[in-house]
Design a protein around this motif. Structure first.
Motif, PDB file in Angstrom:
ATOM      1  N   ARG A  44       7.478  17.939  -0.358  1.00  0.00           N
ATOM      2  CA  ARG A  44       8.061  16.731  -0.935  1.00  0.00           C
ATOM      3  C   ARG A  44       7.095  16.051  -1.888  1.00  0.00           C
ATOM      4  NH1 ARG A  44      11.147  13.055   3.161  1.00  0.00           N
ATOM      5  NH2 ARG A  44      11.230  11.947   1.172  1.00  0.00           N
ATOM      6  N   PRO A  45       7.338  16.198  -3.177  1.00  0.00           N
ATOM      7  CA  PRO A  45       6.411  15.608  -4.156  1.00  0.00           C
ATOM      8  C   PRO A  45       6.376  14.079  -4.107  1.00  0.00           C
ATOM      9  CG  PRO A  45       8.345  16.547  -5.245  1.00  0.00           C
ATOM     10  CD  PRO A  45       8.419  16.968  -3.807  1.00  0.00           C
ATOM     11  N   ASP A  46       7.377  13.465  -3.441  1.00  0.00           N
ATOM     12  CA  ASP A  46       7.389  11.998  -3.360  1.00  0.00           C
ATOM     13  C   ASP A  46       6.671  11.476  -2.116  1.00  0.00           C
ATOM     14  OD1 ASP A  46       9.384  13.177  -1.770  1.00  0.00           O
ATOM     15  OD2 ASP A  46      10.579  11.328  -1.755  1.00  0.00           O
TER      16      ASP A  46
ATOM     17  N   LEU B 214       0.826  -1.203   0.000  1.00  0.00           N
ATOM     18  CA  LEU B 214       0.000   0.000   0.000  1.00  0.00           C
ATOM     19  C   LEU B 214       0.861   1.254   0.000  1.00  0.00           C
ATOM     20  CD1 LEU B 214      -2.552  -1.115   2.771  1.00  0.00           C
ATOM     21  CD2 LEU B 214      -3.013  -0.955   0.310  1.00  0.00           C
ATOM     22  N   TRP B 215       0.748   2.028  -1.074  1.00  0.00           N
ATOM     23  CA  TRP B 215       1.409   3.328  -1.169  1.00  0.00           C
ATOM     24  C   TRP B 215       0.389   4.408  -0.841  1.00  0.00           C
ATOM     25  CZ3 TRP B 215       6.626   3.552  -2.696  1.00  0.00           C
ATOM     26  CH2 TRP B 215       7.165   2.306  -3.043  1.00  0.00           C
ATOM     27  N   TRP B 216       0.836   5.657  -0.762  1.00  0.00           N
ATOM     28  CA  TRP B 216      -0.070   6.758  -0.436  1.00  0.00           C
ATOM     29  C   TRP B 216      -1.299   6.740  -1.342  1.00  0.00           C
ATOM     30  CZ3 TRP B 216      -1.262  11.361  -3.250  1.00  0.00           C
ATOM     31  CH2 TRP B 216      -1.996  12.298  -2.515  1.00  0.00           C
ATOM     32  N   GLU B 217      -1.073   6.460  -2.636  1.00  0.00           N
ATOM     33  CA  GLU B 217      -2.183   6.454  -3.601  1.00  0.00           C
ATOM     34  C   GLU B 217      -3.257   5.412  -3.247  1.00  0.00           C
ATOM     35  OE1 GLU B 217       0.995   6.608  -4.297  1.00  0.00           O
ATOM     36  OE2 GLU B 217       1.401   7.893  -6.025  1.00  0.00           O
ATOM     37  N   ASP B 218      -2.845   4.364  -2.506  1.00  0.00           N
ATOM     38  CA  ASP B 218      -3.775   3.263  -2.221  1.00  0.00           C
ATOM     39  C   ASP B 218      -4.597   3.485  -0.954  1.00  0.00           C
ATOM     40  OD1 ASP B 218      -2.642   1.778  -4.408  1.00  0.00           O
ATOM     41  OD2 ASP B 218      -0.917   1.392  -3.111  1.00  0.00           O
ATOM     42  N   LEU B 219      -4.290   4.517  -0.213  1.00  0.00           N
ATOM     43  CA  LEU B 219      -4.994   4.783   1.044  1.00  0.00           C
ATOM     44  C   LEU B 219      -6.133   5.755   0.761  1.00  0.00           C
ATOM     45  CD1 LEU B 219      -1.774   5.194   3.206  1.00  0.00           C
ATOM     46  CD2 LEU B 219      -3.232   3.160   3.009  1.00  0.00           C
ATOM     47  N   ALA B 220      -7.356   5.310   1.004  1.00  0.00           N
ATOM     48  CA  ALA B 220      -8.519   6.092   0.569  1.00  0.00           C
ATOM     49  C   ALA B 220      -9.187   6.813   1.729  1.00  0.00           C
ATOM     50  CB  ALA B 220      -9.525   5.183  -0.122  1.00  0.00           C
TER      51      ALA B 220
ATOM     52  N   PHE C 189       3.460   9.015   3.996  1.00  0.00           N
ATOM     53  CA  PHE C 189       3.593   7.805   3.185  1.00  0.00           C
ATOM     54  C   PHE C 189       4.226   8.156   1.849  1.00  0.00           C
ATOM     55  CE2 PHE C 189       0.286   6.965   6.213  1.00  0.00           C
ATOM     56  CZ  PHE C 189       0.462   5.644   6.561  1.00  0.00           C
ATOM     57  N   ARG C 190       5.160   7.335   1.418  1.00  0.00           N
ATOM     58  CA  ARG C 190       5.780   7.557   0.123  1.00  0.00           C
ATOM     59  C   ARG C 190       4.757   7.297  -0.980  1.00  0.00           C
ATOM     60  NH1 ARG C 190      10.918   8.282  -1.070  1.00  0.00           N
ATOM     61  NH2 ARG C 190      11.589   7.577   0.990  1.00  0.00           N
TER      62      ARG C 190
ATOM     63  N   PRO D  84       5.682  10.164  -7.783  1.00  0.00           N
ATOM     64  CA  PRO D  84       5.765  11.537  -7.266  1.00  0.00           C
ATOM     65  C   PRO D  84       4.808  12.455  -8.011  1.00  0.00           C
ATOM     66  CG  PRO D  84       7.957  10.617  -7.479  1.00  0.00           C
ATOM     67  CD  PRO D  84       7.019   9.633  -8.129  1.00  0.00           C
ATOM     68  N   GLY D  85       4.216  13.392  -7.264  1.00  0.00           N
ATOM     69  CA  GLY D  85       3.236  14.284  -7.847  1.00  0.00           C
ATOM     70  C   GLY D  85       3.862  15.488  -8.518  1.00  0.00           C
ATOM     71  N   THR D  86       3.064  16.129  -9.347  1.00  0.00           N
ATOM     72  CA  THR D  86       3.538  17.331 -10.018  1.00  0.00           C
ATOM     73  C   THR D  86       2.628  18.511  -9.697  1.00  0.00           C
ATOM     74  OG1 THR D  86       2.253  16.656 -11.946  1.00  0.00           O
ATOM     75  CG2 THR D  86       4.588  16.092 -11.947  1.00  0.00           C
TER      76      THR D  86
END
Lengths: 167, 167
Positions: A125-127, A14-20, A154-155, A159-161
């Protein structure tokens, strides 16, 4: 920080994107004994009501009970074993609320519930992304004994823009 | 609650009345070892950067460091030994802020400072008063590593008769 880059972290499910936002997780339970409570308190919180059943009976708690810090540590153990160890967690800057709502007595079974109440990118931190969560521990009578609320870092898988402000 | 009534509590030097707004106390120091950090983390916070020097070197912290909960527990030990054990303390409902500001590394010497920032009677209990305090832990480089803020409940030497509102 290479330990948590994708190629070297096969354990990360689970990465940051996976946490809802809104997700509620049951993170297991623990049943501390009187011996464990006394051992913790002897080292870190040697107040009579955490050490001595006789003194505790006459105290505001009515009986030997766990140090509040022991209860927090037990919650953390459930968090790590049943959640954080499967994630890209990078730790936490702290808590904005910590409430010891009821005493925890020997033999109480405490279950941990984790709810995600906010989620956003980290400005600097975009990451990394932030997740604000509520941790609640309930005893076997469904009484809430512990309430904590704060941010975790969470990483991100990618990385976002996007431009973000604040923390 | 007879254990803390005056006649049965010769050890109580400080009652609610004796705790003054603005007081700042130095509550001693502690120097945790790597072995102690790993022992605590093995039980309560088994994340790689608290257990394994190699994994920790590659982590965001740059080296093996204490669980934040271990740091809190060490602060509590200093609080109890050097302050609460001499007072009419009845425990705490929780904290309104807990910040882990810097990692704590093996051999760091952490000193605890306790500042009373608010003091008032407790609305529901004329025999109890509230004290809001800031706890700060600094390392040997005078960097603040831990900041906590919250209320403690202390028995009053003389129950009050003033009307109060709120908590």
């Amino acid at each position: 920080m290479t330990a948590t880059t994708p190629e070297r972290s096969p354990h990360i499910a689970l990465w940051w994107e996976d946490l809802a936002l809104g997700e509620v997780r049951a993170l297991g339970s623990v049943t501390p004994t009187a011996e464990e409570m006394v051992a913790f308190a002897s080292q870190f919180d040697p107040q009579p009501f955490h050490l001595d059943p006789d003194a505790a009976r006459d105290s505001v708690f009515g009986g030997l009970c766990a140090s509040g810090w022991h209860t927090c540590a037990l919650a953390m153990r459930l968090m790590v074993t049943n959640f954080l160890s499967q994630t890209s967690s990078l730790g936490s800057p702290g808590l904005e609320s910590l409430k010891w709502l009821k005493p925890v007595f020997p033999g109480d079974t405490l279950r941990l519930q984790h709810s995600i109440v906010e989620k956003r990118p980290m400005a600097k931190r975009p990451d990394v992304g932030l997740v604000r969560a509520v941790w609640e521990m309930f005893n076997q009578h469904d009484q809430k004994v512990l309430h904590m609320e704060g941010y975790g870092m969470f990483r991100r898988r990618t990385p976002g823009t996007e431009p973000v402000s604040g923390m």
